[in-house]
Motif scaffolding. Structure first.
Motif, PDB file in Angstrom:
ATOM      1  N   THR A   1       0.840  -1.197   0.000  1.00  0.00           N
ATOM      2  CA  THR A   1       0.000   0.000   0.000  1.00  0.00           C
ATOM      3  C   THR A   1       0.874   1.246   0.000  1.00  0.00           C
ATOM      4  N   ARG A   2       1.959   1.219   0.771  1.00  0.00           N
ATOM      5  CA  ARG A   2       2.877   2.364   0.828  1.00  0.00           C
ATOM      6  C   ARG A   2       3.506   2.606  -0.547  1.00  0.00           C
ATOM      7  N   ALA A   3       3.912   1.534  -1.230  1.00  0.00           N
ATOM      8  CA  ALA A   3       4.516   1.677  -2.562  1.00  0.00           C
ATOM      9  C   ALA A   3       3.503   2.232  -3.556  1.00  0.00           C
ATOM     10  N   LYS A   4       2.258   1.803  -3.462  1.00  0.00           N
ATOM     11  CA  LYS A   4       1.208   2.321  -4.344  1.00  0.00           C
ATOM     12  C   LYS A   4       0.965   3.808  -4.079  1.00  0.00           C
ATOM     13  N   ALA A   5       0.945   4.185  -2.812  1.00  0.00           N
ATOM     14  CA  ALA A   5       0.764   5.597  -2.464  1.00  0.00           C
ATOM     15  C   ALA A   5       1.940   6.430  -2.966  1.00  0.00           C
ATOM     16  N   THR A   6       3.140   5.909  -2.818  1.00  0.00           N
ATOM     17  CA  THR A   6       4.328   6.616  -3.287  1.00  0.00           C
ATOM     18  C   THR A   6       4.305   6.741  -4.806  1.00  0.00           C
ATOM     19  N   ALA A   7       3.960   5.667  -5.496  1.00  0.00           N
ATOM     20  CA  ALA A   7       3.861   5.712  -6.956  1.00  0.00           C
ATOM     21  C   ALA A   7       2.804   6.730  -7.379  1.00  0.00           C
ATOM     22  N   SER A   8       1.677   6.757  -6.683  1.00  0.00           N
ATOM     23  CA  SER A   8       0.615   7.713  -7.000  1.00  0.00           C
ATOM     24  C   SER A   8       1.094   9.154  -6.828  1.00  0.00           C
ATOM     25  N   TRP A   9       1.866   9.404  -5.775  1.00  0.00           N
ATOM     26  CA  TRP A   9       2.433  10.737  -5.544  1.00  0.00           C
ATOM     27  C   TRP A   9       3.288  11.174  -6.738  1.00  0.00           C
ATOM     28  N   PHE A  10       4.153  10.286  -7.208  1.00  0.00           N
ATOM     29  CA  PHE A  10       5.032  10.657  -8.314  1.00  0.00           C
ATOM     30  C   PHE A  10       4.278  10.775  -9.634  1.00  0.00           C
ATOM     31  N   LEU A  11       3.258   9.968  -9.839  1.00  0.00           N
ATOM     32  CA  LEU A  11       2.425  10.114 -11.033  1.00  0.00           C
ATOM     33  C   LEU A  11       1.716  11.464 -11.003  1.00  0.00           C
ATOM     34  N   TYR A  12       1.125  11.797  -9.861  1.00  0.00           N
ATOM     35  CA  TYR A  12       0.454  13.089  -9.684  1.00  0.00           C
ATOM     36  C   TYR A  12       1.425  14.242  -9.938  1.00  0.00           C
ATOM     37  N   CYS A  13       2.598  14.165  -9.333  1.00  0.00           N
ATOM     38  CA  CYS A  13       3.597  15.229  -9.501  1.00  0.00           C
ATOM     39  C   CYS A  13       4.011  15.371 -10.961  1.00  0.00           C
ATOM     40  N   GLY A  14       4.306  14.254 -11.601  1.00  0.00           N
ATOM     41  CA  GLY A  14       4.743  14.309 -12.988  1.00  0.00           C
ATOM     42  C   GLY A  14       3.709  14.942 -13.890  1.00  0.00           C
ATOM     43  N   LEU A  15       2.463  14.522 -13.738  1.00  0.00           N
ATOM     44  CA  LEU A  15       1.391  15.077 -14.566  1.00  0.00           C
ATOM     45  C   LEU A  15       1.132  16.546 -14.244  1.00  0.00           C
ATOM     46  N   LEU A  16       1.157  16.886 -12.963  1.00  0.00           N
ATOM     47  CA  LEU A  16       0.959  18.274 -12.547  1.00  0.00           C
ATOM     48  C   LEU A  16       2.070  19.159 -13.100  1.00  0.00           C
ATOM     49  N   HIS A  17       3.318  18.718 -12.946  1.00  0.00           N
ATOM     50  CA  HIS A  17       4.447  19.530 -13.412  1.00  0.00           C
ATOM     51  C   HIS A  17       4.384  19.743 -14.920  1.00  0.00           C
ATOM     52  N   ILE A  18       4.129  18.687 -15.663  1.00  0.00           N
ATOM     53  CA  ILE A  18       4.140  18.798 -17.123  1.00  0.00           C
ATOM     54  C   ILE A  18       2.932  19.571 -17.647  1.00  0.00           C
ATOM     55  N   HIS A  19       1.760  19.265 -17.154  1.00  0.00           N
ATOM     56  CA  HIS A  19       0.556  19.868 -17.716  1.00  0.00           C
ATOM     57  C   HIS A  19       0.188  21.205 -17.074  1.00  0.00           C
ATOM     58  N   PHE A  20       0.061  21.257 -15.772  1.00  0.00           N
ATOM     59  CA  PHE A  20      -0.385  22.485 -15.110  1.00  0.00           C
ATOM     60  C   PHE A  20       0.700  23.557 -15.149  1.00  0.00           C
ATOM     61  N   GLU A  21       1.901  23.194 -14.738  1.00  0.00           N
ATOM     62  CA  GLU A  21       2.991  24.181 -14.769  1.00  0.00           C
ATOM     63  C   GLU A  21       3.442  24.441 -16.203  1.00  0.00           C
ATOM     64  N   GLY A  22       3.311  23.435 -17.054  1.00  0.00           N
ATOM     65  CA  GLY A  22       3.595  23.633 -18.471  1.00  0.00           C
ATOM     66  C   GLY A  22       2.656  24.671 -19.086  1.00  0.00           C
ATOM     67  N   TYR A  23       1.417  24.668 -18.642  1.00  0.00           N
ATOM     68  CA  TYR A  23       0.438  25.660 -19.102  1.00  0.00           C
ATOM     69  C   TYR A  23       0.943  27.063 -18.771  1.00  0.00           C
TER      70      TYR A  23
END
Length: 181
Positions: A10-32
């Motif tokens: 569960t911890r690994a899934k939560a950690t993976a989710s954090w990095f997926l969220y960050c990656g998408l946020l950085h590329i799309h939202f901050e990219g905007y």
């Protein structure tokens, strides 16, 4: 083939989710922001409105990369180009249970910590003159929206540092490697 590695905790899934969220946020939202910074104040789409609302807490985002807005533009561009993809690679390394997951995690966490500290410090050195003092804008938007990128990377980075250290110690003990002085 399952979409998620069934051996992940569960911890690994939560950690993976954090990095997926960050990656998408950085590329799309901050990219905007990086792409539309010159016309941000006149944009009426949803993401443009979000950026205008956030800029009420830090007006450097509406300076179009001029003056003190240069730092914000620079750090956001680096975040889009480097940190976003690194977060997505870290996500993949975690999901695939790669031995590279801890070095990638540690690097991404260090980048997050460094970027957020620079963001806060550059504003503070200037007397936070681009920040509004109202509770909503300063504490909720400016501090609250950025605080997760101080707390979560500090915890995850420390855990990866410990895992790397333990792996090196185990390797050195197992093969009788002499430690360098």
């Amino acid at each position: 083939m399952p979409l998620v590695n069934p051996t992940l905790t569960t911890r690994a899934k939560a950690t993976a989710s954090w990095f997926l969220y960050c990656g998408l946020l950085h590329i799309h939202f901050e990219g905007y922001f990086v792409k539309h910074r010159r016309t941000l104040s006149s944009r009426t789409d949803f993401v443009g409105e979000l950026w205008k609302e956030y800029s009420l807490s830090d007006s450097r985002y509406l300076l179009n990369g001029k003056g003190e807005g240069e730092f914000v533009l620079g750090i956001e561009a680096l975040t889009v180009i480097l940190l976003g993809p690194l977060c997505l690679l870290t996500f993949l390394a975690i999901v695939l249970d790669s031995p590279k997951r801890h070095p990638a995690r540690l690097l991404a966490c260090c980048c997050h910590l460094y970027g957020v500290m620079l963001y806060f410090v550059t504003a503070a050195v200037g007397g936070n003159k681009h920040c509004r003092p109202e509770f909503l804008y300063f504490w909720v938007y400016y501090v609250g929206c950025n605080l997760p990128w101080l707390v979560v990377p500090a915890v995850l980075g420390w855990r990866s540092f410990k895992a790397i250290t333990e792996a090196v110690e185990t390797q050195e003990q197992g093969v009788g490697v002499r430690k360098l002085k």
